[in-house]
Design an enzyme around this catalytic site. Structure first.
Site, PDB file in Angstrom:
ATOM      1  N   MET A 272       2.436  -1.907  -1.847  1.00 19.54           N
ATOM      2  CA  MET A 272       1.989  -3.155  -2.463  1.00 19.54           C
ATOM      3  C   MET A 272       3.120  -3.799  -3.252  1.00 19.54           C
ATOM      4  O   MET A 272       3.651  -3.200  -4.200  1.00 19.54           O
ATOM      5  CB  MET A 272       0.776  -2.889  -3.351  1.00 19.54           C
ATOM      6  CG  MET A 272      -0.378  -2.241  -2.585  1.00 19.54           C
ATOM      7  SD  MET A 272      -1.874  -2.045  -3.562  1.00 19.54           S
ATOM      8  CE  MET A 272      -2.402  -3.757  -3.709  1.00 19.54           C
ATOM      9  N   SER A 273       3.467  -5.005  -2.870  1.00 14.04           N
ATOM     10  CA  SER A 273       4.547  -5.740  -3.529  1.00 14.04           C
ATOM     11  C   SER A 273       4.052  -6.563  -4.704  1.00 14.04           C
ATOM     12  O   SER A 273       4.848  -7.082  -5.473  1.00 14.04           O
ATOM     13  CB  SER A 273       5.216  -6.673  -2.525  1.00 14.04           C
ATOM     14  OG  SER A 273       4.299  -7.686  -2.121  1.00 14.04           O
TER      15      SER A 273
ATOM     16  N   GLY B  63       2.186  -9.164  -3.916  1.00 14.12           N
ATOM     17  CA  GLY B  63       1.879 -10.406  -3.220  1.00 14.12           C
ATOM     18  C   GLY B  63       0.520 -10.373  -2.556  1.00 14.12           C
ATOM     19  O   GLY B  63      -0.153  -9.341  -2.494  1.00 14.12           O
ATOM     20  N   VAL B  64       0.139 -11.521  -2.007  1.00 11.83           N
ATOM     21  CA  VAL B  64      -1.188 -11.640  -1.419  1.00 11.83           C
ATOM     22  C   VAL B  64      -1.317 -10.838  -0.125  1.00 11.83           C
ATOM     23  O   VAL B  64      -2.381 -10.283   0.180  1.00 11.83           O
ATOM     24  CB  VAL B  64      -1.538 -13.125  -1.181  1.00 11.83           C
ATOM     25  CG1 VAL B  64      -0.595 -13.762  -0.157  1.00 11.83           C
ATOM     26  CG2 VAL B  64      -2.982 -13.291  -0.756  1.00 11.83           C
ATOM     27  N   ASP B  65      -0.244 -10.724   0.658  1.00 10.09           N
ATOM     28  CA  ASP B  65      -0.342 -10.050   1.953  1.00 10.09           C
ATOM     29  C   ASP B  65      -0.694  -8.573   1.813  1.00 10.09           C
ATOM     30  O   ASP B  65      -1.630  -8.078   2.451  1.00 10.09           O
ATOM     31  CB  ASP B  65       0.969 -10.213   2.736  1.00 10.09           C
ATOM     32  CG  ASP B  65       1.224 -11.651   3.146  1.00 10.09           C
ATOM     33  OD1 ASP B  65       0.249 -12.401   3.322  1.00 10.09           O
ATOM     34  OD2 ASP B  65       2.401 -12.024   3.284  1.00 10.09           O
ATOM     35  N   SER B  66       0.059  -7.847   1.013  1.00  8.91           N
ATOM     36  CA  SER B  66      -0.217  -6.418   0.861  1.00  8.91           C
ATOM     37  C   SER B  66      -1.546  -6.189   0.154  1.00  8.91           C
ATOM     38  O   SER B  66      -2.225  -5.183   0.400  1.00  8.91           O
ATOM     39  CB  SER B  66       0.922  -5.718   0.119  1.00  8.91           C
ATOM     40  OG  SER B  66       1.200  -6.340  -1.121  1.00  8.91           O
TER      41      SER B  66
ATOM     42  N   MET C  46       6.926   0.363  -4.732  1.00  7.39           N
ATOM     43  CA  MET C  46       8.216   1.030  -4.718  1.00  7.39           C
ATOM     44  C   MET C  46       9.163   0.292  -5.659  1.00  7.39           C
ATOM     45  O   MET C  46       9.486  -0.877  -5.432  1.00  7.39           O
ATOM     46  CB  MET C  46       8.801   1.056  -3.299  1.00  7.39           C
ATOM     47  CG  MET C  46       7.910   1.711  -2.270  1.00  7.39           C
ATOM     48  SD  MET C  46       8.637   1.688  -0.611  1.00  7.39           S
ATOM     49  CE  MET C  46       9.864   2.993  -0.775  1.00  7.39           C
TER      50      MET C  46
ATOM     51  N   CYS D 195      15.832  -1.958   4.813  1.00  4.50           N
ATOM     52  CA  CYS D 195      14.822  -1.566   3.839  1.00  4.50           C
ATOM     53  C   CYS D 195      13.585  -1.024   4.540  1.00  4.50           C
ATOM     54  O   CYS D 195      13.016  -0.004   4.137  1.00  4.50           O
ATOM     55  CB  CYS D 195      14.453  -2.751   2.945  1.00  4.50           C
ATOM     56  SG  CYS D 195      13.297  -2.342   1.627  1.00  4.50           S
TER      57      CYS D 195
ATOM     58  N   GLY E 220       1.901  -5.060   4.396  1.00  5.35           N
ATOM     59  CA  GLY E 220       1.392  -6.401   4.645  1.00  5.35           C
ATOM     60  C   GLY E 220       2.175  -7.177   5.681  1.00  5.35           C
ATOM     61  O   GLY E 220       2.116  -8.411   5.703  1.00  5.35           O
TER      62      GLY E 220
ATOM     63  N   CYS F  32      15.491  -9.864  -1.894  1.00  5.60           N
ATOM     64  CA  CYS F  32      14.945  -9.523  -3.207  1.00  5.60           C
ATOM     65  C   CYS F  32      16.017  -9.288  -4.261  1.00  5.60           C
ATOM     66  O   CYS F  32      15.836  -9.665  -5.421  1.00  5.60           O
ATOM     67  CB  CYS F  32      14.028  -8.312  -3.107  1.00  5.60           C
ATOM     68  SG  CYS F  32      14.824  -6.787  -2.525  1.00  5.60           S
TER      69      CYS F  32
END
Length: 376
Positions: free
Chosen positions: A28-29, A31-34, A53, A122, A146, A218
């Site tokens: 999970m970042s 963000g909405v996707d994950s 991470m 990555c 995601g 990033c």
């Protein structure tokens, strides 16, 4: 479109079924996707564990990374989603591994006059390597991200496929995955559009439903790769000549790391027409400029070729390929080389600005065959 229809859209099971695999680790970042990926896996019947991470600290790259992934705001967003879903959340620290496996190769590639894609490294070294180790420790049968891509299982084999939404497809940056990794991975967003994902997030009450996407690397959020490299190495790079293809000096460059193939702006050379960087010569420390026509080539040489289902075929094959993330796939022929891991890619039509260090990725219809790094 209501929530139930969205979540059970197309009524297609995630290709690597949840049968007998009760737990999934969600990367999970913030963000909405994950976040929506976690929701969808929970609705599929998985017991889920969320994690972020932690990949770097500000002093690793000499820049304030507050607004990039891994920031405090992102971890707070990820944690809030897990709290809303009623699942555990962890932060795992991988700063040194990220430095070794992603940042250092990124810098070294620029120093070789290549233009790398660190997101590919990555994915290979962090999300689908280091995080798999953590998943095994936590007895999780699946890693979930995601990414917009799909996985198909057929006759005991696992295949990587493009996402349904071509505007969001991320299969290009996943080409280095193996069948074994695909068998233990789920990409629940592969059947959805971005608009549908945001709608699910809103219906779930996720506070990041309208969160803006990051478009930059990033650890280089300002997009100034050369400045980041100079800070990281604590040095400057030697200046040299800018020349035309005949070797005539047109001006002076400020260090080869500041230039890439196809670049037109910021050259500091007066000209009566548009001219572009067509070659970087590390031996002579020169930037070579020429007309746009010199950027087009039908043949691309590839190294470190990875074939998802195993070894690269011994004979040439027809396929489609692209040499950058946002490019549409183009018809081509792959010709394996005598050395393992090397190949030639012959396009039907000349391609613009094939750039050393970028990846060439091969497709057959919706399936990703594999890919490799473009060579000089």
């Amino acid at each position: 479109m209501n929530e139930e229809r969205l979540i059970h859209k197309k009524e297609t099971e995630i290709s690597n079924s949840a049968a007998g695999i009760p737990t999934a680790l969600i990367a999970m970042s913030g963000g909405v996707d994950s976040s929506v990926a976690a929701c969808l896996m929970q609705r599929q019947g998985f017991k889920i564990i969320g994690c972020t991470m932690r990949l770097y600290e500000n002093d690793m790259v000499g820049l304030d990374l507050l607004d990039t992934c891994c920031s405090k705001k992102d971890t707070e967003d990820a944690r809030s989603v897990c709290e809303r879903l009623g699942v555990p959340y962890h932060i795992f620290h991988y700063e040194e591994r990220f430095r070794e496996k992603v940042i250092e190769p990124f810098v070294e590639a620029y120093e070789r006059c290549e233009t790398p894609n660190p997101c590919i490294d990555c994915n290979r070294c962090m999300k689908f390597d280091a995080l798999f180790e953590k998943a095994q420790q936590l007895d999780c049968g699946k890693i979930v991200t995601g990414h917009y891509a799909r996985i198909e299982e057929r006759e005991g084999h696992f295949y990587l496929k493009k996402a349904v939404d071509p505007a969001k497809d991320q299969s290009y940056v996943l080409y280095q995955l193996t069948e074994e990794q695909l068998s233990r991975t789920a990409f629940p967003l592969g059947e959805y559009t971005k608009e549908e994902v945001r709608e699910i997030a809103e219906q779930q009450g996720f506070r990041n439903a309208e969160k803006k996407e990051s478009q930059d690397i990033c650890f280089v959020p300002d997009g100034d790769y050369a400045a980041m490299i100079c800070r990281y190495r604590n040095c400057t790079y030697p200046e040299g000549d800018i020349v035309d293809r005949d070797g005539n000096v047109l001006g002076h460059h400020k260090g080869l790391i500041h230039y890439t193939i196809g670049q037109r702006r910021g050259l500091g050379v007066p000209a009566d027409r548009r001219i572009y960087v067509t070659r970087l010569d590390p031996e002579k420390n020169q930037v070579v400029l020429s007309d746009e026509a010199d950027l087009f080539h039908k043949e691309v040489r590839i190294r470190d070729f990875h074939w998802i289902t195993g070894e690269m075929p011994a004979a040439e094959i027809r396929c489609k390929a692209k040499i950058r993330y946002r490019q549409k796939e183009q018809p081509a022929t792959l010709i394996p080389g005598p050395e393992g891991g090397e190949a030639r890619l012959i396009f039907d039509l000349p391609q613009r600005a094939a750039t050393p260090g970028q990846s060439a990725v091969l497709y057959l219809d919706d399936y990703v065959l594999g890919g490799g790094i473009i060579m000089f």
